[in-house]
Design an enzyme around this catalytic site. Structure first.
Site, PDB file in Angstrom:
ATOM      1  N   LYS A 165      43.963  33.621  29.195  1.00  0.00           N
ATOM      2  CA  LYS A 165      44.004  34.090  31.302  1.00  0.00           C
ATOM      3  C   LYS A 165      42.294  33.223  31.513  1.00  0.00           C
ATOM      4  O   LYS A 165      41.500  33.890  30.509  1.00  0.00           O
ATOM      5  CB  LYS A 165      43.747  35.501  31.460  1.00  0.00           C
ATOM      6  CG  LYS A 165      43.304  36.067  32.333  1.00  0.00           C
ATOM      7  CD  LYS A 165      43.045  37.771  32.489  1.00  0.00           C
ATOM      8  CE  LYS A 165      43.041  38.483  34.032  1.00  0.00           C
ATOM      9  NZ  LYS A 165      43.430  39.488  34.773  1.00  0.00           N
ATOM     10  N   SER A 187      46.205  41.161  38.041  1.00  0.00           N
ATOM     11  CA  SER A 187      45.635  39.793  38.467  1.00  0.00           C
ATOM     12  C   SER A 187      46.488  38.658  36.848  1.00  0.00           C
ATOM     13  O   SER A 187      46.202  37.410  37.764  1.00  0.00           O
ATOM     14  CB  SER A 187      44.449  40.095  37.988  1.00  0.00           C
ATOM     15  OG  SER A 187      43.971  40.813  36.469  1.00  0.00           O
ATOM     16  N   SER A 202      46.254  45.084  35.042  1.00  0.00           N
ATOM     17  CA  SER A 202      46.434  43.771  34.993  1.00  0.00           C
ATOM     18  C   SER A 202      47.600  43.081  34.002  1.00  0.00           C
ATOM     19  O   SER A 202      47.743  41.805  33.962  1.00  0.00           O
ATOM     20  CB  SER A 202      45.407  42.742  35.623  1.00  0.00           C
ATOM     21  OG  SER A 202      44.953  42.861  36.842  1.00  0.00           O
TER      22      SER A 202
END
Ligand code: GLN
Length: 487
Positions: free
Chosen positions: A78, A153, A177
């Site tokens: 990420k 996310s 997330s």
């Protein structure tokens, strides 16, 4: 053999037997990213040259019999985790040109273990969101239906894992997330106990809630990644000194006698019937495997969303004060006085959701409002934590949905932030309490979309969550982890 087919533990095994070459495997992933990622937009940055270089080094190590546990395994990260020499944008314009001079602790751990980092994945800007739509790089799409959101996310990490654009990934979870996008994409996601995994080099959103963890195709792979990333780091004073077990050691133990708590408040109004059906069917599988169901209550759940959306923005407003156009990150061109430079740089650099959070956070911390909002929210947080402690006196794990609804259409909720916040109702309290939570695919909707089961444990009970999820995964008929979406 299709080289993108083996999951992390299968790949590690094939490498050990010298049955496949890391250079060929990495090339296969890079080719697939090039042809298919334009449809998914899972990656912000692909480091093809760096990945090939790492692959060649892995090949040599394997030939010399010196490989680590992840040597030659292609992973995605990420874009909120610092990677030395590789852009780390947090999906924000304000960090568009930021190239970290150091690796996050867990990135260094991955490299030591031999992993090949393919690139950095898309996300909601600064990890604020539940749909991966709040990105300066455009939305990521759900590989099972590209009209839909992948969740957020960590949507890029989950979508890339499901679409075979990496063998597994790292995400971060402040209020859901990792678990929610894993649930929406049909993969496994684990949010570790707060402090289990170092936050050094993880760009802060809400420091008392943030935690990084694995997103993988199956539970064994998640355990393998945990073995590498968990552990104390002197550079993160909140990281725990607790010894790290071998997370793969207990996976094959059966579930006889395991007490599974069903929190009434997590099967509440607003829960989609298909989601509820799949989660209850999954609990039946656990019971068939020898687990005993226990009804429990988490009475302060109803205040979770309100309290989280005070605590998290409060911390964010403070953490994001550092992006002022002075030391690093973007600065608007032109001559202005200092105050205008700050104001205009920040207004241009941050997207609307981040600005909303900064404003909410600043408001709830301001003199006169602090007691009514921030202090109250931290008191509620204490009550939520106690709820879980009480529940875990009567059970070993809790089972519940991850998200109250299946993945929704891109654009469906962007104009209604509150509706979006409410979809976090079953994940936020876990971060407020600091306990670990895992998401494993447990069903599909009539239209074939993944549904996730969430398993929760007491502090540092990751091994038990992984064991429960692995046993469930072996017994269940849900096979997203072995399916390749047609793209
Ligand atoms: N959806 C939640 C939020 O927007 C949680 C995000 C996260 O876990 N990073 O704050």
């Amino acid at each position: 053999m299709d080289l993108i087919e083996p999951s992390i533990h299968e790949l590690a095994d094939l490498y050990r037997r010298k049955a496949v070459s890391p250079v060929e495997v990495i090339q296969a992933y890079l080719d697939r990213i090039e042809s298919l990622d334009p449809r998914i937009n899972a990656y912000i940055t692909v480091d093809a040259a760096g990945a090939m270089e790492q692959a060649r080094a892995a090949e040599k190590r394997i030939a010399a019999g010196e490989g680590g546990p992840l040597t030659g395994v292609p992973l995605a990260v990420k874009d909120v985790l610092c990677t030395k020499g590789l852009a780390t944008t947090c999906a924000s314009n304000i960090l568009k040109n930021f190239v970290p001079p150091y690796d996050a602790f867990i990135i260094a751990r991955l490299r030591e273990a031999g992993a090949v980092i393919l690139g950095k994945t898309n996300m909601d800007e600064f990890a604020m969101g539940s749909s991966c739509e709040h990105s300066a790089y455009g939305p990521t799409r759900n590989p099972w239906n590209t009209d839909l959101i992948p969740g957020g996310s960590s949507g890029g990490s989950a979508a890339a894992t499901a679409a075979r654009l990496c063998a597994g990934a790292l995400g971060t979870d402040t209020g859901g997330s990792i678990r929610q996008p894993a649930g929406h994409c049909g993969v496994v996601g684990l949010k570790p106990t707060y402090g289990r995994v170092s936050r050094y080099g993880l760009v802060a959103f809400a420091s008392s809630l943030d935690q990084a963890g694995p997103i993988t195709r199956n539970v064994r792979d998640a355990a393998l990644l945990m073995n590498v990333i968990a552990g104390h780091d002197p550079a993160d004073s909140t990281s725990a000194p607790e010894p790290v077990p071998d997370y793969t050691a207990v996976l094959d133990r059966d579930l006889r006698g395991l007490r599974v708590g069903l929190p009434a408040e997590y099967f509440a109004q607003g829960l989609d019937p298909e989601v509820e059906g799949a989660v209850r069917a999954a609990v039946d599988v656990l019971i068939r495997l020898g687990a005993e169901p226990v009804d429990v209550s988490l009475p302060h759940t109803e205040y979770g969303v309100a309290a989280y959306y005070i605590v998290a923005p409060a911390e964010a407003s403070s953490n994001l004060a550092r992006y002022d156009g002075v030391k690093y990150g973007m600065r608007l061109e032109g001559d202005r006085d200092l105050m205008d430079m700050y104001l205009e740089t920040r207004s241009a650099g941050f997207g609307p959701e981040v600005i909303r959070r900064i404003m909410i956070g600043t408001y709830v911390l301001s003199a006169g409002y602090y007691d009514a909002y921030y202090r109250k929210a931290t008191q509620v947080r204490g009550l939520i934590r106690q709820d879980f402690e009480t529940a875990f006196e009567r059970c070993d794990v809790l089972a519940c949905p991850v998200s109250p609804i299946p993945p929704f259409k891109i654009g469906e909720m962007t104009d209604d932030p509150l509706a979006m916040y409410l979809t976090d109702v079953y994940t936020l309290c876990i971060n407020m309490a600091g306990i670990p939570g895992l998401s494993v695919p447990c069903g599909r909707t009539a239209s074939g979309l993944p549904i996730g089961l969430q398993l929760l444990g007491g502090m540092f009970q990751e091994a038990r969550l992984l064991q429960t999820a692995h046993q469930y995964e072996q017994a269940s008929e849900i096979s997203f982890g072995r399916e390749v979406p047609s793209l």
